[in-house]
Design a protein around this motif. Structure first.
Motif, short mmCIF file in Angstrom:
data_model
loop_
_atom_site.label_atom_id
_atom_site.label_comp_id
_atom_site.label_asym_id
_atom_site.label_seq_id
_atom_site.Cartn_x
_atom_site.Cartn_y
_atom_site.Cartn_z
N UNK A 145 0.83 -1.21 0.00
CA UNK A 145 0.00 0.00 0.00
C UNK A 145 0.87 1.25 0.00
N UNK A 146 1.98 1.21 0.72
CA UNK A 146 2.85 2.38 0.77
C UNK A 146 3.45 2.68 -0.60
N UNK A 147 3.76 1.64 -1.35
CA UNK A 147 4.30 1.87 -2.69
C UNK A 147 3.25 2.49 -3.61
N UNK A 148 2.00 2.12 -3.44
CA UNK A 148 0.95 2.76 -4.23
C UNK A 148 0.73 4.19 -3.77
N UNK A 149 0.96 4.44 -2.49
CA UNK A 149 0.90 5.83 -2.01
C UNK A 149 1.97 6.67 -2.71
N UNK A 150 3.16 6.08 -2.84
CA UNK A 150 4.24 6.78 -3.53
C UNK A 150 3.90 6.97 -5.01
N UNK A 151 3.31 5.96 -5.62
CA UNK A 151 2.94 6.06 -7.03
C UNK A 151 1.96 7.20 -7.28
N UNK A 152 1.02 7.39 -6.37
CA UNK A 152 0.08 8.50 -6.50
C UNK A 152 -0.67 8.46 -7.81
N UNK A 153 -0.73 9.60 -8.49
CA UNK A 153 -1.50 9.69 -9.74
C UNK A 153 -0.94 8.81 -10.84
#
Length: 1976
Positions: free
Chosen positions: A1127-1135
């Motif tokens: 989930x944190x990596x998807x937070x970093x990915x953002x848009x």
């Protein structure tokens, strides 16, 4: 007689012998030469002291003996002194044989004299061994050599005493004796020195090879002596003057190795130093780099061949025939001969046999040369008694560490003894760094610690150095140890961490944070803890900055809790045994670092604790900076030093804080005074409060002199007012006042204070005032009881020998003698002052007596002497500090030379060959100028910016890096004032990047501020520094702020070092190591990054500015490659998540990462990013229950806010008020359509009265477009006014109907003129009729009326009213004051305003004023401006002021004549404002670009990147053959740039061909996903055949949708929107068909034999386009999906009629028959509505104006439907024609043509005139009768009045309705009226009418835009004369329109032909007839 007297007599004898050789009969001319030589040698020997017998002493005492020797020497030398001497000597020195008799005689003479002369020199050396300098020896020897008795002839006391008895009359008679004496001596010296000087000059020219610029434009850097010699050869007058006195009479450098009061150093303004100057040795006998003969004066002498042969000519003649080898041999032999003769002076041991060894002087820490110091000084055993001199301790520690460490650091007793002296506190740091373990063992013996003997600084030391053991004792609860530690409050800062968790504690950081004295602006806020920490750990700084600052200390003591601080400051600090090792004042002695580089640890220490001082004294001093960074351990210094001067000043120069009593460090004050002179002078020098606070710190006393120099007035105070000594017994003075009174009122101070023991004792109780005791001791007998002072001799204060002597001699020279009259002043200083005064007195008389021939000889003597002294200093043969003393004189002379020199070649040598030397010389001058308040030291660097452009590159290429850094700093500070040309700056950048940076990469940090100006081509060709991590870090940090072209250039530069192999081989950290630079790599390199690298560097990539192409690549590669992202990596990915494939994201359903993915998708849509339909459906809609809108929660509705437009009006209408109210904040910014917004507003506010509250209307945001016009009419005016700022046209998207409704309501009020600031958002939508009716009142509202955004016709109306009120010709000043009304100026008014020959500045100001208007200028005004400019000769000079808007109105026939510089100016203007270029007709665009390309020489060869970028948006308008030559690598690396541009249909085909080339992407069969990502919307440029060959598995629905989305985003961008607007309907249709083919082919709709059941969702239609899908698939949509997309389908312009009919039928299936259609459904029908039958039309419910407006916006109604539709509206509204208001008429739109022509006359003329602003923009299909009826309404008196009275503004307002003018009215139009007709109106005039109503003379009045709008049908109906007139507008002759009206000119007359316009027309017609006549 002493030897010195012998030597003087010998010199005098030789001189007299040469001058008076005929008067003395000592040697007979007929005596053989060899016998005379023998006798001479015999006489010299005893004089030399070689034979110390009686005979020698007897001979030595006889003056006759010396005269005899002198005469004999002269007599013997007579034969060799003839012309043959030079040849003889050179022959001997060249080791040749057979040189002749005189050569042998000379050889014998030299051989015989060598021994005795050497003995004589040795004897002379023995007498100078006791002196350290020539001056010391001379003064001492002159005193008679009697120990310390001062009976020297130059002792001022002795001289004064001797002259006391001389009668005064004798002194007054010196003026009569002086002139003849000086004249005689001058002539004598001129005769004596002429030949030796010539010889010496020639010798030095050979020995000092002055650098010169070679053929390759290179030059070696010269040293000081070379500079001096160069100056002598180039008429550079070296003004050394008093410099010689400075050299020989300079005081000795005081011996101080530590900062303390005992060091009597001259106060310095700042820490300064003298950087060493690079040099080449002169006194070397093996010189192989002797100057060439042609570069010396000899060459000139030989060429001139003087008539009378001179000695110099003879020497040069002989030298000219020597070979290079012979010349070097001569030099070597002569050098060895002189070296042998002078060996006693060159040999340091020459004194050891003659005199006993003297005690060495007190050591200086920077001295390292004497090898006997260790034995003489470092006697460690003798230090135990505490008598060791701190300077000796310092010297031994630095030079003999191997012995010092065991004998001092590891000897506890001795170490403690030495620490009793505060000056030895530095031993802590020294011993700790070199012997930590021993120090810990000795001082951290915890079992011996007791409360009574515990020292806080030792506790600090052990806490830091023995932390683990210290902490263990505390945490094990050793009670005894705990009590010992905390028995002192000074140890309370210790906070042991016994939890086992590692805690970092940095004492240095604690001290740095707590002891920020300069921030203690409010003493009451300083806590006791801060004071305790600083006293314990920063004692010395605390004493200096707090205890010695009386003002601040008094403020601090006002807090009772700080009373103990007073006791601390009063007590003596000398009893403190230790001191914290971190002490900036002791260790950061920057001035010594250049000579003695510190340990890297000390450098780090100073940076950490003294960043401001470090920045100034290290970063800003280039020689020191370069020397420190040579050590690899100091490489970090390069990156902490910054050039951001502004940031430093903001942090340091806190002037507002200085008003209160505060502590400001002297170095910070100095920094502000140097770099911020203007503010510092204003806010410090002119502010007595601040000045008083600053000088409260005695270190800042220098401010008084500084401010005096800056302000021109005496700063400080009036002693008579301030120094009230009588009151000091009651109230003690501050330390500052005490010091000022001593400095400025010393006499009264001594009499009032020093002689008053009671006051003195009170004063000296303060530690900051202890100095008063010492100074008063000089003047009183207070210390007599204690015995005489051993430090300072007692001197009578009234006795000043120098002053007395000057008075006796009647010398008035204006020198300050107060210093030398102070007790204890040195006698040498007195002698120096006396000599200076004498020189100043005698100088005018001497100059008057000087003959023209004497002055140059004297200057030559001075310079040659200085050169020799410099050479001696370089060889360490003198300690006179020559270089240091002549620095300022050299710089001053150079400044004068550069100011007057006009020959750049000479300047170039100085700038290029001596740049490094002069940069070093500037350091001393610059430090001096800080106090003086001048900035002349920058004159040298200013010269680099006066270099001719052609010489700039070779000159800068040869400059050393030190100078380059200084040049850069100067340029960055003065960039705004230098005003360099762009070409100059580009050349400079190119040299810096290509040449200088290649030589030294450490220059790169200095170039950072210039990168924003660098040419991208220069960046691409930077030296290969890609492997330098530091360079990459710097680029990574600054690259986001650069332009796209420069970012791309850096990416290409970096990409040169990266291949596909080493990209992946770079390791996982490759992206992290590269930083932001990674995203600017060309994509073909970027795509080689592995998934692992992308995943590791994900945070770096997300923080960088990735392009959409890179985002799509990164997202798809990472999400496809990793199935376990967190989930944190998807937070970093953002848009970036939204660029991933949906099917890969669906793998995370039911995981913790899925909510994050959903949040990212929602964020994308919220920010306006369009995403594929499957992503919306699967990740958003499928997780929400959308089948029951009423069940959706408020929170969920807020999350779905930006997705609601996809669900349509029906879905929104099923939501209820309780759901919408809480979600309003989320909904108010969503871009709903008017129909959708209406559904929401109706739910939110079912009653219209609910919106009457102003806050409610404001809160709607974009939803305001859904408020009904009927509701707006009922709202109070106050509600509308308060909401207008937030619901303007641009902010909320008001419809024309709403805008007209609001403006009509507001402007109906008489108070509207007072609301202009509130109604401004809708000014552009305000009908002209409102403004015309109130023009006079509007102009009377004040100056603000000229600031509002009036449209063109409104501005014309107001301008016309202004001129009528003014009743006089408008002045230029008045015109410029009109602001936004000025664009309404008429051509006649403009011509009347301009004089016949206006100044260039006036025209420039007018053009700039018009160019900066916020609204576009009308075509007529632009045409008028151009015509007026043709009258003036300076048209070309004003091109840059025209701006893109006016310049592009120039005819192409004019533009094509531009020279290259003007054409380039036009190009730059277009790039700055590309909008106006994009609005041009396509024909003119192509012609214009073609002319630019040809003129700028881009038409041949490769279409390079620089050329392409230089054209900007014009690049794709070049000719096809040029575009095809674009570089393929450039095309590949910059696809994003190419995709952003506009392409014609032909260019699209060219792009498609390029894409398919092998060098690009090759055959489409081999394309991959990455290829499609790169090609993107260019795929639609491919032919259908090529598209079909793309692998089908790649072209998924999601991929196709992304292609559509990309194309749509480009079309909605600035360039895309203008591009589509300029394309023909056929071109737009062709592109759509290509898109339709792509979708239907790959989704199976067009494949033969394949049936697809694919049914699009509404989201899919939004992502693509309804018309792109097959009609069957649209018809098969579900009812919910169809209803959601009904409005989208109704507005699709590409749906064909049969498709619209099918869709209408589907609509009826969903909503029932047309009679049942709700208004919301009717509003969404769009282009489907005309497919309703006539029966269905009459049954529609059309009572709401919004519904009428939706149907009125459709243009495809036929002539039968329009009347029915009009009747239906009238029946529904129950209104008559006369009742229709303007908003209803605006809603009618195209339906207005459904009104019968006769019935139209029943409309209200006023209301119709208010609606015409919108109706006039439509292509109405009204009949001619209807059009005339509408014009009839407009011509009524209550509207615009008769047509004949209409001006330009009325025609602009009515737009296409002008078509309704009758034939007579139209044929009667004058120029001003024709100028107002819009191009669209011209195109709608029927061809037959067009040909009838417009005469050739009227057609010639057309503007270019109007002429272009004429259709082919209209043109074909014109006569030949009319066609000719039209062609002349489109292609004018020489840009001079021909006037068809006889006797009148509409423009500039065509010259020189004198024919009348009528004759010209006749000739034109005859020519035309002949051309068209049939051939017989």
């Amino acid at each position: 007689m002493r030897l010195k007297q012998h030597l003087r007599t010998l010199i005098l004898g030789i001189s007299l012998g040469m001058v008076c050789r005929g008067a003395q009969n000592i040697v007979r001319e007929n005596e053989p030469q060899f016998e005379a030589l023998e006798r001479l040698l015999e006489e010299i020997r005893p004089l030399s002291g070689q034979n110390p017998g009686p005979r020698a002493r007897s001979a030595g005492s006889s003056l006759a003996a010396y005269l005899g020797v002198a005469a004999g020497l002269l007599s013997v030398s007579q034969p060799p002194l003839r012309d043959e001497l030079p040849g003889s000597v050179l022959c001997i020195l060249a080791d040749r044989s057979g040189c002749g008799f005189e050569a042998e005689l000379t050889r014998a003479l030299a051989s015989g004299l060598s021994g005795p002369l050497r003995d004589l020199v040795s004897a002379l050396r023995s007498q100078t061994c006791s002196g350290s300098t020539i001056t010391d020896w001379y003064l001492r020897s002159a005193g008679g050599g009697r120990g310390d008795q001062t009976t020297s002839l130059l002792d001022v006391d002795v001289v004064a005493t001797a002259l006391a008895g001389v009668p005064a009359a004798l002194f007054s008679s010196w003026a009569a004796v002086l002139p003849p004496t000086v004249s005689y001596l001058a002539e004598f010296l001129l005769t004596l020195l002429h030949t030796p000087l010539e010889y010496l000059h020639i010798i030095l020219q050979f020995g000092v090879d002055v650098p010169a610029i070679d053929k390759s434009n290179r030059c070696q850097q010269g040293d000081l002596k070379q500079l001096l010699m160069w100056g002598m050869s180039h008429n550079l007058s070296w003004s050394f003057g008093e410099t010689l006195l400075d050299i020989f009479l300079a005081p000795n450098v005081p011996v101080c190795s530590y900062p303390g009061t005992d060091c009597q150093m001259t106060p310095q303004f700042s820490r300064s130093f003298s950087p060493p100057l690079k040099s080449t040795g002169l006194l070397r006998c093996d010189m192989s780099s002797l100057a060439h003969f042609n570069s010396t004066r000899c060459a000139e002498l030989v060429r001139e061949m003087p008539a009378n042969s001179t000695a110099a000519y003879s020497l040069c003649r002989e030298l000219s025939v020597l070979s290079r080898e012979d010349l070097q041999r001569v030099w070597s032999n002569a050098c060895h001969s002189f070296g042998s003769l002078l060996s006693p002076f060159l040999n340091e041991s020459a004194c050891s046999d003659d005199t006993p060894a003297r005690a060495p002087p007190a050591p200086v820490r920077v001295a390292r040369s004497d090898r006997s110091l260790k034995d003489l000084l470092c006697i460690y055993d003798s230090w135990v008694d505490g008598s060791a001199d701190p300077s000796v301790v310092s010297l031994c520690s630095e030079n003999f560490q191997s012995d010092f460490i065991p004998k001092v650091c590891e000897n506890t007793q001795l170490f403690q003894t030495l620490l009793k002296d505060p000056k030895n506190f530095w031993l802590w740091a020294f011993c700790f760094n070199l012997s930590t373990a021993f120090m810990v063992d000795q001082y951290c013996a915890y079992d011996t610690w007791r409360p009574e003997n515990l020292v806080p600084s030792i506790v600090t030391f052990c806490w830091n150095s023995d932390h683990d053991r210290f902490l263990h004792l505390l945490c094990d609860f050793n009670l005894h140890f705990f009590e010992v530690i905390f028995s002192s409050q000074q140890n309370n800062w210790i906070r042991p961490n016994c939890s086992g968790v590692q805690e970092e504690f940095d004492l240095s950081a604690l001290v740095a944070d707590s002891c920020r004295y300069w921030e203690w602006s409010n003493p009451s806020e300083v806590t006791a803890d801060q004071l305790s920490v600083c006293i314990q750990n920063d004692q010395m700084s605390f004493l200096v900055l707090v205890c010695n600052n009386g003002t601040f200390l008094q403020e601090l003591l006002k807090n009772p809790d700080n009373a103990w601080v007073s006791d601390y400051c009063t007590s003596s600090p000398a009893n403190q045994p230790t001191e914290n090792p971190v002490n900036v004042l002791d260790w950061c002695t920057y001035g010594n670092w250049l000579a003695s580089p510190p340990d890297p640890s000390i450098v780090g220490l100073c940076w950490q604790n003294d960043q401001i001082g470090f920045q100034k004294y290290v970063c800003c001093v280039i020689p020191l900076f370069e020397k420190l960074t040579l050590d690899p351990q100091n490489e970090w210094v390069k990156f902490v030093c910054t050039n951001d001067t502004a940031a430093i000043l903001d942090n340091v120069c806190l002037y507002s804080d200085w008003i209160r009593p505060t502590i400001v460090d002297m170095t910070e004050l100095a920094l502000c005074a140097e770099l911020d002179v203007k503010n510092f002078t204003q806010k410090v020098c002119y502010n007595n409060t601040v000045l008083r606070n600053m000088v409260a710190n005695l270190d800042n006393i220098w401010l008084l002199q500084y401010c005096t120099n800056q302000t021109g007035r005496q700063m400080g105070f009036d002693p008579a007012v301030e120094c009230q000594y009588n009151s000091w017994a009651v109230e003690l003075p501050e330390s500052t006042l005490l010091a000022l009174c001593w400095d400025h009122d010393q006499a009264k101070f001594v009499s009032s204070v020093c002689t008053n023991p009671s006051i003195l004792s009170l004063i000296t109780k303060e530690i900051s005032s202890l100095w008063a005791n010492k100074f008063c001791a000089f003047y009183t007998n207070q210390n007599s009881a204690q015995g005489p002072s051993t430090d300072i001799p007692t001197v009578n204060p009234r006795s000043c020998p120098v002053w007395d002597l000057m008075q006796r001699l009647n010398w008035s020279c204006g020198l300050d003698v107060s210093v030398i009259c102070q007790p204890g002043s040195s006698k040498l200083q007195g002698i120096q002052t006396l000599l200076r005064c004498g020189l100043k007195v005698f100088k005018p008389h001497l100059e008057a007596l000087m003959t023209p021939s004497m002055a140059p000889v004297l200057d030559q003597v001075n310079t040659l002497f200085i050169v020799i002294l410099v050479a001696l200093e370089e060889s360490n043969m003198t300690t006179l500090r020559v270089t240091e003393n002549i620095r300022l004189a050299v710089v001053d002379s150079l400044k004068q030379y550069l100011d007057r020199e006009t020959n750049f070649d000479n300047k170039r040598v100085l700038l290029q060959c001596f740049g490094g030397l002069l940069t070093n010389l500037m350091q001393t001058r610059r430090l001096q100028e800080v106090v003086n308040g001048t900035t002349d030291s920058f004159f040298f660097f200013q010269e680099y910016f006066k270099i001719p452009l052609q010489s700039l590159s070779p000159l800068l290429s040869g400059v050393d890096n030190t100078t380059i850094r200084q040049i850069l700093q100067y340029y960055l500070r003065n960039r705004a004032t230098l005003q360099l040309s762009e070409e100059y700056v580009n050349t400079m950048m190119s040299v810096l990047f290509h040449t200088q940076l290649a030589k030294d990469y450490t220059l790169f940090p200095d170039l950072i501020p210039l990168l924003s100006m660098a040419n991208p081509a220069d960046i691409e060709t930077l030296p290969p520094l890609q492997s330098n991590v530091k360079v990459l870090q710097i680029i990574s940090s600054i690259i986001p702020g650069l332009s796209p072209e420069r970012r791309s250039a850096f990416g290409k530069w970096f990409g040169k070092s990266i291949s596909p192999l080493n990209t992946t081989a770079g390791g996982l950290s490759f992206i992290r190591d590269t930083g932001n630079l990674i995203v600017y790599l060309p994509f073909h390199t970027f795509q080689n990054l592995s998934p692992a690298q992308l995943e590791d560097g994900l945070d770096v990539l997300m923080n960088a500015a990735m392009s959409p192409l890179q985002q799509q690549f990164v997202a798809q590669r990472i999400v496809r490659s990793f199935r376990n992202l967190t989930a944190n990596q998807f937070v970093i990915l953002g848009n970036t998540t939204c660029f991933a494939n949906t099917r890969n994201l669906l793998a995370y359903v039911n995981t913790v990462a899925f909510p994050v993915i959903q949040g990212n998708v929602r964020a994308c849509v919220n920010q306006g990013l369009q995403i594929p339909s499957e992503m919306i459906g699967s990740l958003v809609f499928n997780t929400s229950d959308l089948t029951s809108p009423a069940a959706i929660g408020t929170g969920q509705l807020s999350q779905l806010a930006y997705f609601l437009p996809l669900l349509g009006s029906d879905f929104l209408s099923r939501l209820n008020q309780s759901q919408l109210r809480p979600a309003l904040d989320s909904l108010r910014s969503v871009p709903f359509t008017p129909a959708q917004a209406r559904a929401i507003v109706d739910k939110l506010f079912p009653n219209a009265s609910d919106l009457s509250v102003p806050a409610q209307l404001q809160a709607l945001g974009t939803l305001v477009c859904g408020v009904k016009a009927e509701t707006l009419l009922t709202l109070p005016v106050t509600t509308l006014l308060s909401a207008l700022p937030r619901i303007g046209l641009k902010d909320a998207g008001l419809t024309p109907l709403q805008a007209n409704t609001i403006t009509s309501k507001l402007w109906a009020s008489a108070n509207v003129t007072g609301w202009l600031d509130k109604v401004e958002p809708l000014l552009s939508a305000t009908p002209l009729l409102h403004v015309m009716a109130r023009a006079s009142r509007l102009l009377g509202t004040g100056a603000t009326v000229y600031t509002y955004a009036w449209n063109t016709q409104q501005a014309m109306t107001l301008f016309d009213q202004f001129t009528r009120q003014k009743k006089s010709v408008l002045s230029i000043g008045s015109f410029l004051s009109l602001g936004t009304v000025a664009p309404g100026v008429s051509c006649n008014a403009l011509r009347q305003m301009l004089p016949d020959k206006p100044p260039l500045s006036t025209m420039r100001s007018i053009l700039i004023f018009l160019r900066n208007q916020s609204v576009p200028l009308h075509t007529s005004l632009k045409k008028c401006i151009i015509e007026e400019l043709y009258r003036f000769d300076f048209f070309s000079e004003l091109l840059n002021e025209l701006g893109s808007q006016i310049a592009l109105s120039l005819p192409v026939s004019t533009i094509k004549k531009f020279p290259p510089d003007m054409m380039d100016t036009l190009r730059k203007m277009i790039l700055q404002e590309p909008r106006y270029f994009m609005l041009l007709p396509s024909i003119k665009q192509e012609l214009l670009v073609d002319k630019i390309v040809q003129r700028l020489d881009m038409a041949t060869g490769e279409f390079t990147e620089d050329e392409f970028r230089s054209l900007g948006v014009m690049a794709t308008y070049v000719a096809d053959q040029i575009f095809e030559k674009v570089g393929r690598s450039f095309f590949m690396d910059n696809l994003e740039l190419f995709k952003s541009l506009c392409y014609s249909s032909i260019k699209q085909e060219r792009v498609a061909q390029i894409l398919l080339e092998t060098a690009m992407f090759g055959s489409v069969q081999n394309w991959t996903t990455e290829t499609l990502i790169q090609v993107d919307r260019f795929l639609f440029f491919l032919s259908k055949d090529a598209i079909q060959q793309i692998p089908a598995n790649l072209m998924t629905q999601e991929r196709i949708e992304r292609l559509f989305i990309s194309q749509r985003q480009w079309q909605h961008g600035e360039i895309g929107a203008l591009c589509v607007q300029g394309r023909s309907a056929a071109e737009r249709q062709s592109l759509f068909e290509k898109q339709q083919f792509v979708l239907q082919y790959f989704l199976g709709f067009l494949r033969v034999g394949r049936f697809t059941s694919l049914i699009p969702s509404c989201e899919a239609l939004h992502a693509t386009q309804p018309a792109a899908w097959s009609i069957d698939s649209l018809k098969s949509m579900s009812r919910a999906a169809f209803s959601s997309c009904l409005e989208l389908m109704g507005n699709d312009p590409f749906l064909m009629v049969f498709q619209l009919q099918t869709l209408l039928q589907k609509t009826k299936e969903v909503y029932g028959p047309a009679s049942n259609f709700f208004p919301s459904v009717i509003s969404q029908l769009g282009r489907m509505a005309p497919q309703l039958s006539t029966e269905e039309l009459v049954r529609l419910q059309l009572s709401e104006r919004s519904t009428i407006a939706a149907l009125g916006a459709v243009s495809s109604w036929n002539s039968k439907q329009l009347p029915l539709l009009f009747l239906t509206i009238m029946n529904s509204t129950k209104q008559s024609l006369s009742q229709l208001d303007s908003s209803t008429l605006v809603a009618f739109g195209y339906i207005i043509c459904g009104i019968d022509a006769k019935a139209m006359r029943n409309l209200s003329a006023v209301e119709f005139s208010k609606a015409v602003l919108w109706l006039g923009q439509l292509r109405l299909s009204c009949s001619e009768e209807q059009s005339q009826a509408l014009v009839w309404l407009l011509s009524q008196s209550e509207a615009f009045g008769p047509v004949s009275s209409w001006s330009t503004e009325v025609f602009l307002e009515i737009g296409t309705l002008a078509v309704g003018l009758s034939d007579m009215e139209m044929s009667s139009l004058v120029k001003e009226q024709i100028e107002g007709i819009t191009p669209l109106a011209f195109s709608l005039i029927p061809p037959e009418k067009f040909s009838v109503v417009f005469k050739p003379v009227q057609i010639s009045m057309f503007s270019y835009d109007q002429a272009v709008a004429v259709t082919n049908t209209q043109s074909s109906a014109l006569s030949i004369e009319q066609q000719t007139a039209l062609a002349m507008v489109l292609n004018p002759w020489e840009n001079k329109p021909i006037d068809f009206r006889a006797g009148r000119s509409s423009g500039v007359a065509v010259l020189p032909c004198p024919l009348s316009p009528a004759t010209e027309l006749l000739m034109l017609l005859l020519t035309t007839l002949l051309v068209h006549a049939p051939v017989v």
